[in-house]
Design a protein around this motif. Structure first.
Motif, PDB file in Angstrom:
ATOM      1  N   PRO A  33      -8.802  -5.219   5.290  1.00 48.40           N
ATOM      2  CA  PRO A  33      -8.739  -6.587   5.604  1.00 48.40           C
ATOM      3  C   PRO A  33      -9.446  -7.466   4.410  1.00 48.40           C
ATOM      4  O   PRO A  33     -10.058  -7.067   3.777  1.00 48.40           O
ATOM      5  CB  PRO A  33      -9.611  -6.821   6.850  1.00 48.40           C
ATOM      6  N   PRO A  34      -8.916  -8.632   4.426  1.00 45.77           N
ATOM      7  CA  PRO A  34      -9.625  -9.841   3.618  1.00 45.77           C
ATOM      8  C   PRO A  34     -11.179  -9.701   3.538  1.00 45.77           C
ATOM      9  O   PRO A  34     -11.483  -9.786   4.906  1.00 45.77           O
ATOM     10  CB  PRO A  34      -8.962 -11.216   3.718  1.00 45.77           C
ATOM     11  N   GLY A  35     -11.866  -9.735   2.611  1.00 43.58           N
ATOM     12  CA  GLY A  35     -13.424  -9.600   2.707  1.00 43.58           C
ATOM     13  C   GLY A  35     -13.928  -8.228   2.966  1.00 43.58           C
ATOM     14  O   GLY A  35     -15.195  -8.087   2.890  1.00 43.58           O
ATOM     15  N   ALA A  36     -13.073  -7.358   2.742  1.00 46.37           N
ATOM     16  CA  ALA A  36     -13.497  -5.863   2.960  1.00 46.37           C
ATOM     17  C   ALA A  36     -14.188  -5.372   1.658  1.00 46.37           C
ATOM     18  O   ALA A  36     -14.853  -4.084   1.749  1.00 46.37           O
ATOM     19  CB  ALA A  36     -12.309  -4.804   3.444  1.00 46.37           C
TER      20      ALA A  36
ATOM     21  N   SER B  87      -4.263  -5.606  -8.854  1.00 41.98           N
ATOM     22  CA  SER B  87      -4.484  -6.471  -7.670  1.00 41.98           C
ATOM     23  C   SER B  87      -3.603  -7.421  -7.543  1.00 41.98           C
ATOM     24  O   SER B  87      -3.281  -8.300  -8.479  1.00 41.98           O
ATOM     25  CB  SER B  87      -5.884  -6.770  -7.780  1.00 41.98           C
ATOM     26  N   THR B  88      -2.471  -7.537  -6.681  1.00 45.23           N
ATOM     27  CA  THR B  88      -1.691  -8.411  -6.585  1.00 45.23           C
ATOM     28  C   THR B  88      -2.189  -9.921  -6.614  1.00 45.23           C
ATOM     29  O   THR B  88      -1.645 -10.882  -6.749  1.00 45.23           O
ATOM     30  CB  THR B  88      -0.685  -8.170  -5.344  1.00 45.23           C
ATOM     31  N   GLY B  89      -3.337  -9.878  -5.690  1.00 47.89           N
ATOM     32  CA  GLY B  89      -3.806 -11.439  -5.388  1.00 47.89           C
ATOM     33  C   GLY B  89      -4.422 -11.910  -6.880  1.00 47.89           C
ATOM     34  O   GLY B  89      -4.161 -12.973  -7.111  1.00 47.89           O
TER      35      GLY B  89
ATOM     36  N   ILE C  93      -3.166 -11.042  -9.587  1.00 44.59           N
ATOM     37  CA  ILE C  93      -1.763 -11.438 -10.431  1.00 44.59           C
ATOM     38  C   ILE C  93      -1.483 -12.652 -10.241  1.00 44.59           C
ATOM     39  O   ILE C  93      -0.926 -13.483 -11.072  1.00 44.59           O
ATOM     40  CB  ILE C  93      -0.934 -10.238 -10.530  1.00 44.59           C
ATOM     41  N   PHE C  94      -1.001 -12.905  -8.879  1.00 46.00           N
ATOM     42  CA  PHE C  94      -0.701 -14.183  -8.124  1.00 46.00           C
ATOM     43  C   PHE C  94      -1.648 -15.449  -8.516  1.00 46.00           C
ATOM     44  O   PHE C  94      -1.169 -16.349  -9.261  1.00 46.00           O
ATOM     45  CB  PHE C  94      -0.858 -14.298  -6.875  1.00 46.00           C
ATOM     46  N   ARG C  95      -2.885 -15.262  -8.693  1.00 45.58           N
ATOM     47  CA  ARG C  95      -3.937 -16.376  -9.026  1.00 45.58           C
ATOM     48  C   ARG C  95      -3.775 -16.705 -10.538  1.00 45.58           C
ATOM     49  O   ARG C  95      -3.779 -17.854 -10.975  1.00 45.58           O
ATOM     50  CB  ARG C  95      -5.263 -15.788  -8.714  1.00 45.58           C
TER      51      ARG C  95
ATOM     52  N   GLU D 132       1.635 -22.081  -2.848  1.00 39.53           N
ATOM     53  CA  GLU D 132       1.815 -22.578  -1.762  1.00 39.53           C
ATOM     54  C   GLU D 132       1.470 -21.670  -0.307  1.00 39.53           C
ATOM     55  O   GLU D 132       0.818 -22.001   0.593  1.00 39.53           O
ATOM     56  CB  GLU D 132       3.357 -22.969  -1.450  1.00 39.53           C
ATOM     57  N   TYR D 133       1.990 -20.207  -0.587  1.00 36.49           N
ATOM     58  CA  TYR D 133       1.923 -19.395   0.632  1.00 36.49           C
ATOM     59  C   TYR D 133       0.575 -19.068   0.596  1.00 36.49           C
ATOM     60  O   TYR D 133      -0.403 -19.034   1.752  1.00 36.49           O
ATOM     61  CB  TYR D 133       2.734 -18.296   0.455  1.00 36.49           C
ATOM     62  N   MET D 134      -0.146 -19.030  -0.578  1.00 33.25           N
ATOM     63  CA  MET D 134      -1.444 -18.526  -0.623  1.00 33.25           C
ATOM     64  C   MET D 134      -2.361 -19.415  -0.012  1.00 33.25           C
ATOM     65  O   MET D 134      -3.350 -18.929   0.881  1.00 33.25           O
ATOM     66  CB  MET D 134      -1.944 -18.012  -2.164  1.00 33.25           C
ATOM     67  N   ASP D 135      -2.314 -20.684  -0.348  1.00 32.34           N
ATOM     68  CA  ASP D 135      -3.228 -21.846   0.024  1.00 32.34           C
ATOM     69  C   ASP D 135      -3.068 -21.861   1.773  1.00 32.34           C
ATOM     70  O   ASP D 135      -3.871 -22.493   2.299  1.00 32.34           O
ATOM     71  CB  ASP D 135      -3.072 -22.978  -0.515  1.00 32.34           C
TER      72      ASP D 135
ATOM     73  N   GLY E  61      -2.629 -19.201   3.616  1.00 34.84           N
ATOM     74  CA  GLY E  61      -3.189 -17.823   4.152  1.00 34.84           C
ATOM     75  C   GLY E  61      -2.080 -16.836   4.542  1.00 34.84           C
ATOM     76  O   GLY E  61      -2.211 -16.062   5.316  1.00 34.84           O
ATOM     77  N   GLU E  62      -0.696 -17.343   4.074  1.00 33.96           N
ATOM     78  CA  GLU E  62       0.437 -16.532   4.431  1.00 33.96           C
ATOM     79  C   GLU E  62       0.982 -15.653   3.470  1.00 33.96           C
ATOM     80  O   GLU E  62       0.284 -15.948   2.011  1.00 33.96           O
ATOM     81  CB  GLU E  62       1.776 -17.380   4.506  1.00 33.96           C
ATOM     82  N   TYR E  63       1.263 -14.731   3.461  1.00 30.92           N
ATOM     83  CA  TYR E  63       1.666 -13.605   2.753  1.00 30.92           C
ATOM     84  C   TYR E  63       2.865 -14.261   1.793  1.00 30.92           C
ATOM     85  O   TYR E  63       3.821 -14.949   2.064  1.00 30.92           O
ATOM     86  CB  TYR E  63       2.513 -12.420   3.112  1.00 30.92           C
TER      87      TYR E  63
ATOM     88  N   LEU F   2       9.418 -11.721  -4.045  1.00 34.55           N
ATOM     89  CA  LEU F   2       8.688 -11.967  -5.204  1.00 34.55           C
ATOM     90  C   LEU F   2       7.715 -10.947  -5.434  1.00 34.55           C
ATOM     91  O   LEU F   2       7.500 -10.735  -6.679  1.00 34.55           O
ATOM     92  CB  LEU F   2       8.136 -13.433  -4.844  1.00 34.55           C
ATOM     93  N   THR F   3       7.040 -10.497  -4.471  1.00 38.73           N
ATOM     94  CA  THR F   3       5.855  -9.732  -4.641  1.00 38.73           C
ATOM     95  C   THR F   3       6.270  -8.629  -5.360  1.00 38.73           C
ATOM     96  O   THR F   3       5.807  -7.985  -5.981  1.00 38.73           O
ATOM     97  CB  THR F   3       5.248  -9.482  -3.046  1.00 38.73           C
ATOM     98  N   ASN F   4       7.571  -7.858  -4.659  1.00 37.64           N
ATOM     99  CA  ASN F   4       8.034  -6.517  -5.075  1.00 37.64           C
ATOM    100  C   ASN F   4       8.261  -6.581  -6.470  1.00 37.64           C
ATOM    101  O   ASN F   4       8.008  -5.553  -7.117  1.00 37.64           O
ATOM    102  CB  ASN F   4       9.165  -6.151  -4.212  1.00 37.64           C
TER     103      ASN F   4
ATOM    104  N   PRO G 165       0.855  -2.083  -0.746  1.00 40.36           N
ATOM    105  CA  PRO G 165       1.811  -2.807   0.016  1.00 40.36           C
ATOM    106  C   PRO G 165       1.163  -3.661   1.235  1.00 40.36           C
ATOM    107  O   PRO G 165      -0.097  -2.991   1.727  1.00 40.36           O
ATOM    108  CB  PRO G 165       3.027  -2.008   0.665  1.00 40.36           C
ATOM    109  N   ARG G 166       1.465  -4.808   1.692  1.00 37.40           N
ATOM    110  CA  ARG G 166       0.791  -5.394   2.741  1.00 37.40           C
ATOM    111  C   ARG G 166       1.967  -5.550   3.989  1.00 37.40           C
ATOM    112  O   ARG G 166       1.563  -6.055   5.185  1.00 37.40           O
ATOM    113  CB  ARG G 166       0.477  -6.730   2.680  1.00 37.40           C
ATOM    114  N   THR G 167       3.045  -4.917   3.872  1.00 31.77           N
ATOM    115  CA  THR G 167       4.109  -5.174   4.811  1.00 31.77           C
ATOM    116  C   THR G 167       4.994  -3.997   4.888  1.00 31.77           C
ATOM    117  O   THR G 167       4.993  -2.987   3.764  1.00 31.77           O
ATOM    118  CB  THR G 167       5.284  -6.355   4.644  1.00 31.77           C
TER     119      THR G 167
ATOM    120  N   ALA H  91       8.213  -3.480   4.553  1.00 35.99           N
ATOM    121  CA  ALA H  91       9.328  -3.616   3.838  1.00 35.99           C
ATOM    122  C   ALA H  91       8.581  -3.160   2.283  1.00 35.99           C
ATOM    123  O   ALA H  91       9.338  -2.502   1.425  1.00 35.99           O
ATOM    124  CB  ALA H  91       9.814  -5.104   3.686  1.00 35.99           C
ATOM    125  N   GLN H  92       7.342  -3.680   1.979  1.00 25.31           N
ATOM    126  CA  GLN H  92       6.725  -3.418   0.842  1.00 25.31           C
ATOM    127  C   GLN H  92       6.302  -1.683   0.496  1.00 25.31           C
ATOM    128  O   GLN H  92       6.422  -1.282  -0.256  1.00 25.31           O
ATOM    129  CB  GLN H  92       5.375  -4.135   0.379  1.00 25.31           C
ATOM    130  N   VAL H  93       5.933  -1.070   1.655  1.00 23.06           N
ATOM    131  CA  VAL H  93       5.972   0.302   1.891  1.00 23.06           C
ATOM    132  C   VAL H  93       7.525   0.852   1.440  1.00 23.06           C
ATOM    133  O   VAL H  93       7.089   1.665   0.418  1.00 23.06           O
ATOM    134  CB  VAL H  93       5.496   0.877   3.211  1.00 23.06           C
TER     135      VAL H  93
END
Ligand code: ADP
Length: 191
Positions: free
Chosen positions: A8-11, A30-32, A34-36, A51-54, A56-58, A63-65, A87-89, A91-93
């Motif tokens: 989880p976030p913060g782990a 790290s996808t996070g 690369i996005f940042r 927009e999604y990141m701010d 807290g949504e995926y 785009l991620t794949n 992966p986090r969903t 579909a990503q798996v």
């Protein structure tokens, strides 16, 4: 060696990811991060993802794949990689399965860091004060935990069923956690 680090976030995934990747001589992806990076450079991907990141949504799967596919196609990822935050969903798996299969390799192990939920929120609020990440406000932190529970926790069972899962206690000193991860991976034979 092809590894996934989940939690989880913060782990503490980011910190552990660099250590584990160094140990195995593979890049930590790290996808996070690369996005940042894209957000700070103002790229088209960054504008969409931000927009999604701010909130807290995926970020949407397509785009991620695509981003991950391009990253693991790079030369340094030929000997393998450690994925942090992907992966986090479900579909990503599936998408990742396809990418790995295409290269003729297999996924070797999935490490999940387990941390007490209240400790997670405290760590993230602490990080908000030191790092100033725009998605570390209390509301967004709580939303990220919810999204993780809804969309990412189900992946744990998927990988457990495949016999790839290693659950590691993520509480305590950073060095202690690193040792636990190395111990968990000591019997993994890279494909
Ligand atoms: P944390 O795990 O602490 O929330 P990350 O740096 O891993 O932080 O991710 C930050 C944000 O980047 C996520 O909240 C999400 O918006 C986006 N993100 C990262 N990885 C993914 C992914 N695999 N799928 C969709 N969105 C992602």
């Amino acid at each position: 060696m092809r590894l996934i680090l989940m939690g989880p976030p913060g782990a503490g995934k980011g910190t552990q990811a660099s250590r584990v990747a160094e140990q195995f001589g593979i890049p930590a992806i790290s996808t996070g991060d690369i996005f940042r990076e894209n957000v700070s450079k103002g790229t088209e991907l960054g504008v969409k993802a931000g927009e999604y990141m701010d909130a807290g949504e995926y970020v949407p799967d397509d785009l991620t794949n695509l981003m991950v596919r391009n990253r693991i196609d790079e030369d340094d990822a030929t000997p393998g990689f450690l994925l942090d935050g992907y992966p986090r969903t479900l579909a990503q798996v599936e998408e990742l399965d396809g990418m790995i299969k295409f290269t003729g390799h297999q996924l070797d192990a999935v490490v999940v860091l387990t941390v007490d939920p209240e400790e997670l929120v405290q760590r993230l609020l602490q990080r908000a004060e030191t790092d100033g990440r725009s998605d570390d406000t209390e509301d967004v932190v709580r939303r990220r935990q919810e999204v993780y529970a809804e969309q990412t926790e189900p992946l744990i069972d998927v990988y457990r069923d495949r016999g790839l899962l290693h659950e590691v206690d993520g509480m305590g000193e950073v060095d202690e956690v690193t040792k636990r991860i190395f111990a968990a991976l000591s019997d993994v034979d890279p494909s």
